[in-house]
Design an enzyme around this catalytic site. Structure first.
Site: not given
Length: 133
Positions: A7, A78, A129
């Protein structure tokens, strides 16, 4: 080691308005989910090839609050990539000289899977991440 893009996370000042905007374009939008440990409320926008994670501050110590103070309209926060083994990925990231944020140990993320975050100064200025697939 690095897998597919899971994502793109976007910090938003108004979670309802942001979710409604994507919903208005025909996207499937999840219900809000509070993640107290991470200091965020998240909504996921499902797309055919990835997801967009809308982030909004949750609690007084949310890291998203300072992000929105600097970027009042919101913005990309992010990128999240999948990895097969979060512990092996952590070790490999540290070997490259990058810093894992927090205590260096994986935490459970919004999908119920272990995640780590890598310092943006160690990744071309972008917070990254990694999530166990």
């Amino acid at each position: 080691m690095i897998g597919k893009l899971n994502h793109v996370a976007i910090a938003v000042p108004d979670l309802v308005a942001a979710a409604d905007q994507y919903r208005g374009l025909g996207a499937s939008v999840s219900a809000p989910q509070d993640l107290a440990e991470h200091g965020v409320t998240v909504v996921f926008v499902e797309l055919p090839n990835t997801k967009i994670e809308l982030l909004h501050p949750f609690g007084e110590t949310s890291p998203i609050t300072s992000f929105l103070d600097k970027n009042p309209s919101g913005g990309i926060h992010h990128l999240c990539f999948e990895v097969d083994d979060i512990k092996a990925a952590s070790a490999r990231i540290v070997e490259t000289g990058a810093r894992i944020l927090g205590d260096g140990q994986p935490k459970i993320g919004a999908h119920g899977k272990p995640v780590i975050f890598v310092h943006p100064k160690d990744f071309q200025g972008t917070l990254i991440e990694f999530e166990q697939a």
